[in-house]
Design an enzyme around this catalytic site. Structure first.
Site, PDB file in Angstrom:
ATOM      1  N   TYR A  22       0.862  -1.183   0.000  1.00  0.00           N
ATOM      2  CA  TYR A  22       0.000   0.000   0.000  1.00  0.00           C
ATOM      3  C   TYR A  22       0.896   1.230   0.000  1.00  0.00           C
ATOM      4  CZ  TYR A  22      -3.232   3.541   1.738  1.00  0.00           C
ATOM      5  OH  TYR A  22      -3.983   4.688   1.880  1.00  0.00           O
ATOM      6  N   GLU A  44      -3.673   7.404  -4.028  1.00  0.00           N
ATOM      7  CA  GLU A  44      -3.485   6.126  -3.347  1.00  0.00           C
ATOM      8  C   GLU A  44      -3.263   4.998  -4.350  1.00  0.00           C
ATOM      9  OE1 GLU A  44      -6.177   4.720   0.136  1.00  0.00           O
ATOM     10  OE2 GLU A  44      -6.825   3.594  -1.616  1.00  0.00           O
TER      11      GLU A  44
END
Ligand code: GDP
Ligand code: MN
Length: 394
Positions: free
Chosen positions: A105, A192
């Site tokens: 991530y 993101e």
């Protein structure tokens, strides 16, 4: 403003980030054609992904793999038209499926308290990051970018080592820096990548290699900065914009729907918040935040009234105007005009002070509006009116 994955990926590619090629399809036939091209280019499988502005598409069945064109078309038919969290899927992304070795991530967010861009990374990618943050906060690595120079090389290396990406150091550094650059270049609130993945690829010349790529992208842009960037406004997905939000934006009205029963029409954001507080103190719940802005004319007032009345939960309306640039008599005219077009009878309490308040009061009394002298009084009256409206129906 949230934008679709495919558009977000374009912004990442513009900063030099590695994103496997994709196509967007709107019909099962287009999915098949895109899959055909992908298989012809050597893909073993393709991935078909719903393009909707909500997370967790994978879990909701909106991300699927296909081994041939028939299957891709069938999956396309399945996903197109599917509902994910209340949103109908109208388009899908089609790409060669990645052979994922590991998922990470990586995201840049605006840290308002620190007044800096914050880069957050985790070696536990793929899964929901909120869950990681809640259960194991230490598994999230945080690095603040330099406010002027952006993410510095050593900071990017620090992130890469912390995530266990020493074996892909150069790529990871490029991605981390590019992510922050994408954030700054587009005035984004959030960029993101989840998952950022190590993938295995077969190449005719080099054989099997492993490299780091961005498999998903989520970008949220600062609405107030859209005017600074040519082309970004075009990325707004009107398919997914709430009709009320769209109408409010077209009229230049700040409107946020809430769960209560008292519709509020106010000029100025601070006054709107105060009004909501006073409604609550009087025992009511505001149905919305609504700021008609400074200098609103009668037609804007009427438009604001339509927005409020579209909400079936609204039992009473509280109008609170502090006339400065906004003229009280203009607002009164707008209210009278709006009430004439009102599709349902909703009690309204009006308080107007400041510029041309006397004229406003005269107009409203003639039109038999209920007026209030003070804001406390207005809030009490509106809450009482909503209660009796509820009582009548009960
Ligand atoms: P999200 O659920 O909305 O975040 O959508 P993602 O694009 O992140 O996809 C969800 C999950 O599907 C990923 O975490 C992967 O595990 C899987 N996935 C997505 N793309 C691919 C792909 O190209 N190949 C494989 N094998 N899995 C994928
Ligand atoms: Mn994802």
């Amino acid at each position: 403003m949230k934008i679709q994955e495919a558009d977000a990926k374009r912004l990442l590619v513009a900063q030099g980030l590695p994103v496997p090629p994709w196509e967007v399809a709107r019909t099962p036939e287009e999915v098949r054609a895109a899959a055909d091209r992908s298989f012809a280019a050597g893909a073993e499988q393709v991935v078909v992904k719903a393009q909707v502005l909500v997370g967790g598409r994978g879990k909701a069945g909106g991300v699927k793999l296909a081994a041939n064109a028939d299957e891709a078309e069938r999956i396309g038919r399945e996903i197109l038209g599917m509902e994910i969290k209340g949103i109908t899927v109208r388009k899908v992304l089609v790409a060669a499926a990645a052979d994922i070795v590991r998922e990470f991530y990586l995201a840049a967010v605006l840290d308002r308290a620190a007044r800096k861009v914050l880069l957050m990374g985790s070696a536990e990618g793929g899964v929901e990051i909120e869950q990681v943050a809640a259960e194991r906060p230490e598994a999230i690595v945080r690095v603040h970018a330099h406010p002027i120079a952006g993410l510095l090389d050593w900071q990017a290396r620090q992130m890469a080592f912390a995530l266990g990406l020493a074996g892909h150091l150069k790529e990871a550094v490029g991605i981390a820096k590019g992510l922050v650059a994408a954030m700054i270049a587009n005035d984004a609130d959030l960029v993101e990548i989840n998952p950022l993945a190590i993938v295995r690829e077969k190449h005719a010349s080099e054989g099997v290699i492993e490299r780091l790529v961005c498999l998903d992208a989520k970008v949220s842009l600062d609405d107030s900065a859209l005017a600074r960037h040519a082309g970004l406004e075009d990325l707004r997905d009107l398919d997914e914009e709430d009709p009320t939000d769209r109408a409010a934006r077209a009229e230049g009205i700040s409107f946020i729907k809430l769960d209560g029963t008292i519709g509020c029409m106010v000029n100025g954001a601070g006054l709107a918040m105060t009004t909501m507080d006073l409604v609550k103190r009087a025992g009511g719940e505001p149905a919305n935040f609504l700021d008609i802005g400074g200098g609103a004319r009668a037609d804007k007032v009427a438009a604001a009234m339509r927005l409020i009345l579209e909400d079936p939960n609204v039992e009473a309306i509280l109008v609170n105007i502090f006339g400065g640039i906004t003229r009280g008599d203009e607002v009164a005219h707008g209210l009278i005009e709006a009430r004439a077009m009102q599709s349902r009878e909703v009690p309204m309490v009006v308080r107007i002070v400041g510029t041309n308040a006397e004229e406003a009061g005269r107009l409203l009394r003639e039109a038999r509006f209920e007026t209030a002298a003070s804001l406390d009084d207005a809030a009490r009256k509106a809450v009482a009116a909503a209660r009796s409206a509820q009582g009548v129906r009960a």
